[in-house]
Write a protein that holds these residues in place. Structure first.
Motif, short mmCIF file in Angstrom:
data_model
loop_
_atom_site.label_atom_id
_atom_site.label_comp_id
_atom_site.label_asym_id
_atom_site.label_seq_id
_atom_site.Cartn_x
_atom_site.Cartn_y
_atom_site.Cartn_z
N GLY A 151 9.68 -7.87 3.97
CA GLY A 151 8.62 -6.97 3.58
C GLY A 151 7.26 -7.42 4.09
O GLY A 151 7.11 -8.49 4.67
N ARG A 152 6.27 -6.57 3.85
CA ARG A 152 4.93 -6.82 4.36
C ARG A 152 4.20 -7.83 3.51
O ARG A 152 4.06 -7.68 2.32
CB ARG A 152 4.18 -5.49 4.36
CG ARG A 152 2.71 -5.60 4.58
CD ARG A 152 2.13 -4.25 4.81
NE ARG A 152 2.58 -3.73 6.08
CZ ARG A 152 1.89 -3.89 7.22
NH1 ARG A 152 0.78 -4.53 7.21
NH2 ARG A 152 2.35 -3.38 8.33
N ARG A 211 4.69 -10.52 2.10
CA ARG A 211 5.23 -11.06 0.85
C ARG A 211 4.84 -12.52 0.69
O ARG A 211 4.53 -12.98 -0.37
CB ARG A 211 6.75 -10.90 0.84
CG ARG A 211 7.29 -9.75 -0.01
CD ARG A 211 6.45 -8.58 -0.02
NE ARG A 211 6.83 -7.53 -0.94
CZ ARG A 211 6.62 -6.25 -0.69
NH1 ARG A 211 6.10 -5.86 0.46
NH2 ARG A 211 6.91 -5.33 -1.57
N ASP A 265 8.50 -0.61 1.40
CA ASP A 265 7.32 -0.49 2.28
C ASP A 265 7.48 0.72 3.19
O ASP A 265 6.57 1.54 3.34
CB ASP A 265 7.16 -1.74 3.14
CG ASP A 265 6.63 -2.93 2.34
OD1 ASP A 265 6.03 -2.69 1.27
OD2 ASP A 265 6.81 -4.07 2.79
N ARG A 281 7.19 4.05 1.40
CA ARG A 281 5.82 4.35 1.02
C ARG A 281 5.07 4.94 2.23
O ARG A 281 4.34 5.92 2.11
CB ARG A 281 5.14 3.05 0.58
CG ARG A 281 3.85 3.18 -0.15
CD ARG A 281 3.46 1.82 -0.71
NE ARG A 281 3.24 0.86 0.36
CZ ARG A 281 2.03 0.44 0.75
NH1 ARG A 281 0.97 0.88 0.14
NH2 ARG A 281 1.90 -0.42 1.72
N GLN A 288 0.54 -0.52 9.35
CA GLN A 288 1.58 -0.33 8.35
C GLN A 288 2.64 0.68 8.82
O GLN A 288 3.74 0.73 8.25
CB GLN A 288 0.97 0.12 7.02
CG GLN A 288 0.14 -1.01 6.41
CD GLN A 288 -0.10 -0.84 4.93
OE1 GLN A 288 0.64 -0.17 4.23
NE2 GLN A 288 -1.15 -1.47 4.45
N ASP A 299 5.96 -0.70 9.43
CA ASP A 299 6.91 -0.92 8.33
C ASP A 299 8.13 0.01 8.42
O ASP A 299 9.18 -0.28 7.86
CB ASP A 299 6.23 -0.70 6.97
CG ASP A 299 5.27 -1.84 6.62
OD1 ASP A 299 5.22 -2.82 7.37
OD2 ASP A 299 4.59 -1.72 5.59
#
Lengths: 211, 252
Positions: free
Chosen positions: A31-32, A34, A150, A153, B55, B58
């Motif tokens: 994950g980003r 973390r 992530d 989202r 992002q 991701d």
């Protein structure tokens, strides 16, 4: 550029909501942010190879994913991903927390290098060849629950943009198109594409809760 | 703003989106980066948009090919690392107090702290001391690199200035001071964290070298704390025994 794949590649809605899977068996493709990537980069800057191994685990899946998305060709994507990761090693001391988060720094390196490569290749003679071998479908695999959350989202936020905002942003980011190319592909004026990209990113930024 | 930095017909701000997406050609990119250099609010926006685009990655996370990790690690082990970029000195930074954009301040703070490290002159020899020093440097780097790090420069009531870089996420602050009045040999400066229950000792300031003290880290920071410094006898006091020479409410 023809393309029948959805953007993001492999990204179907609902591909991994809460509880959609177990944590992957490996630490990669995680994950980003973390772990404390900034502190780790500080250690890497002092030549700490073990810390670099941890950084690799946190970012390699993202870096390779970006290169693969833009370049399509897995061999080239690996080449670029390796260059980017070595750049992280070489230039860790030059990471400047005043200019953004560590993950954004690494992702900017990854995207720029990928885009630079695709454009230099486009300028060369094998552009046709690339078009022929491109667009092989591939799986984007988020291996951990955190990474899936992530991704989910981001997709949700992308989904909140207008169609033109979304298309402009995804063509540029996932495929490495310039805004002029995007305008051509979508048959809209360049001025419109520029403003849609900015408006869309502002909305995306706010949706993602980026400072 | 339309006619600045060579963008006479196009509003440069509309390029912020394509820039954050790497969707500008080389010439446009170079022009926009020149524009960013003279437009702090544009640079601020560019950072936010860049965080957003980063992002997008991701959604692309993909298992790297077998063996890539080993290849990268092996190449790194024989690749020389670059030193930090030289930060341009900013005239007048000392006069800036809290309230200035913290993000821009950090680069300056790092320069100041690096300087203090040099002047602080660690003439230490034993392995244990070296290890302590490394651990401390790591703790300091953690604060400086924290995404929520903010910096302030404070003037002491007596004389001299102090630079504080704090991070709530790290629960710590890094403190360094310049040109504080010298104390008699029986006294040293002590640091305090203050909350509604009173002042809590937070460590001693090392002896200054060339007027600057080496950076010290103060951990156990909590929201709403105040930070203060006073002159105390010998090895320090458990409660302040003299007037604070410096006291500042930390941003929560």
């Amino acid at each position: 550029m023809t393309d029948s794949q959805p953007w993001p590649p492999g990204g179907t809605q609902g591909a991994g909501g809460p509880g959609a899977g177990e944590p992957g068996p490996r630490g990669e493709a995680g994950g980003r942010d973390r772990g404390d990537l900034g502190a780790l980069l500080g250690q890497v800057a002092r030549g700490d190879e073990a810390a670099f191994g941890v950084v690799y685990g946190q970012v390699a899946g993202h870096v390779f994913g970006v290169a693969r998305s833009v370049l399509r060709d897995p061999a080239q994507a690996e080449e670029v991903a390796q260059e980017v990761l070595l750049e992280v090693w070489r230039d860790a001391a030059r990471f400047d927390a005043g200019r953004g988060t560590p993950m954004a720094w690494v992702m900017t390196l990854a995207h720029r290098r990928s885009v630079d490569r695709v454009r230099s290749e486009q300028a060369s003679a094998d552009r046709e060849q690339r078009a022929a071998r491109a667009d092989v479908p591939y799986d984007v695999v988020a291996e951990t629950v955190a990474a899936r959350l992530d991704a989910e989202r981001v997709r949700r936020c992308l989904g909140s943009l207008t169609e033109l905002q979304q298309e402009s942003i995804t063509l540029a980011y996932y495929r490495g198109c310039t805004y002029r190319e995007v305008a051509g592909l979508l048959s809209v004026p360049v001025g419109t594409v520029k403003t849609r990209m900015r408006d869309g990113l502002i909305r995306l930024r706010d949706c993602l809760g980026v400072e | 703003m339309v006619s600045r930095f060579g963008f006479r017909r196009t509003d440069p701000h509309t390029l912020a989106g394509p820039y954050a997406l790497d969707a500008l050609g080389d010439a446009d990119r170079a022009r926009f980066e020149r524009h960013l250099g003279g437009c702090p609010s544009c640079a601020q926006e560019a950072r936010g948009l860049r965080e957003a685009t980063s992002q997008l990655a991701d959604t692309l996370v993909s298992q790297p090919p077998d063996g890539m990790r080993e290849r990268v690690m092996a190449t790194a082990a024989r690749t020389r690392q670059n030193p930090p970029a030289i930060l341009p000195a900013r005239a007048g930074w000392r006069g800036r107090a809290a309230g200035r954009g913290p993000r821009w301040g950090i680069a300056v703070a790092c320069g100041v702290l690096a300087l203090a490290l040099v002047f602080g002159g660690f003439a230490w020899r034993t392995e244990q001391q070296l290890n302590q020093m490394r651990a401390r440097s790591r703790a300091i780097a953690t604060v400086l690199n924290a995404p929520d790090a903010s910096m302030m420069t404070v003037t002491a009531n007596t004389r001299g200035t102090a630079t504080i870089v704090m991070s709530h996420r790290a629960g710590a602050l890094v403190f360094t001071a310049a040109r504080l009045p010298a104390l008699p040999s029986s006294q040293r400066y002590e640091l305090w964290l203050m909350d509604h229950t009173g002042a809590h000792a937070a460590g001693m300031l090392p002896e200054p070298r060339a007027g600057m003290t080496a950076p010290v880290i103060v951990s156990g920071l909590r929201s709403g704390d105040k930070f203060a410094v006073s002159a105390e006898p010998g090895a320090g006091s458990s409660h302040p025994t003299s007037r604070m020479i410096l006291k500042v409410a930390l941003p929560s």
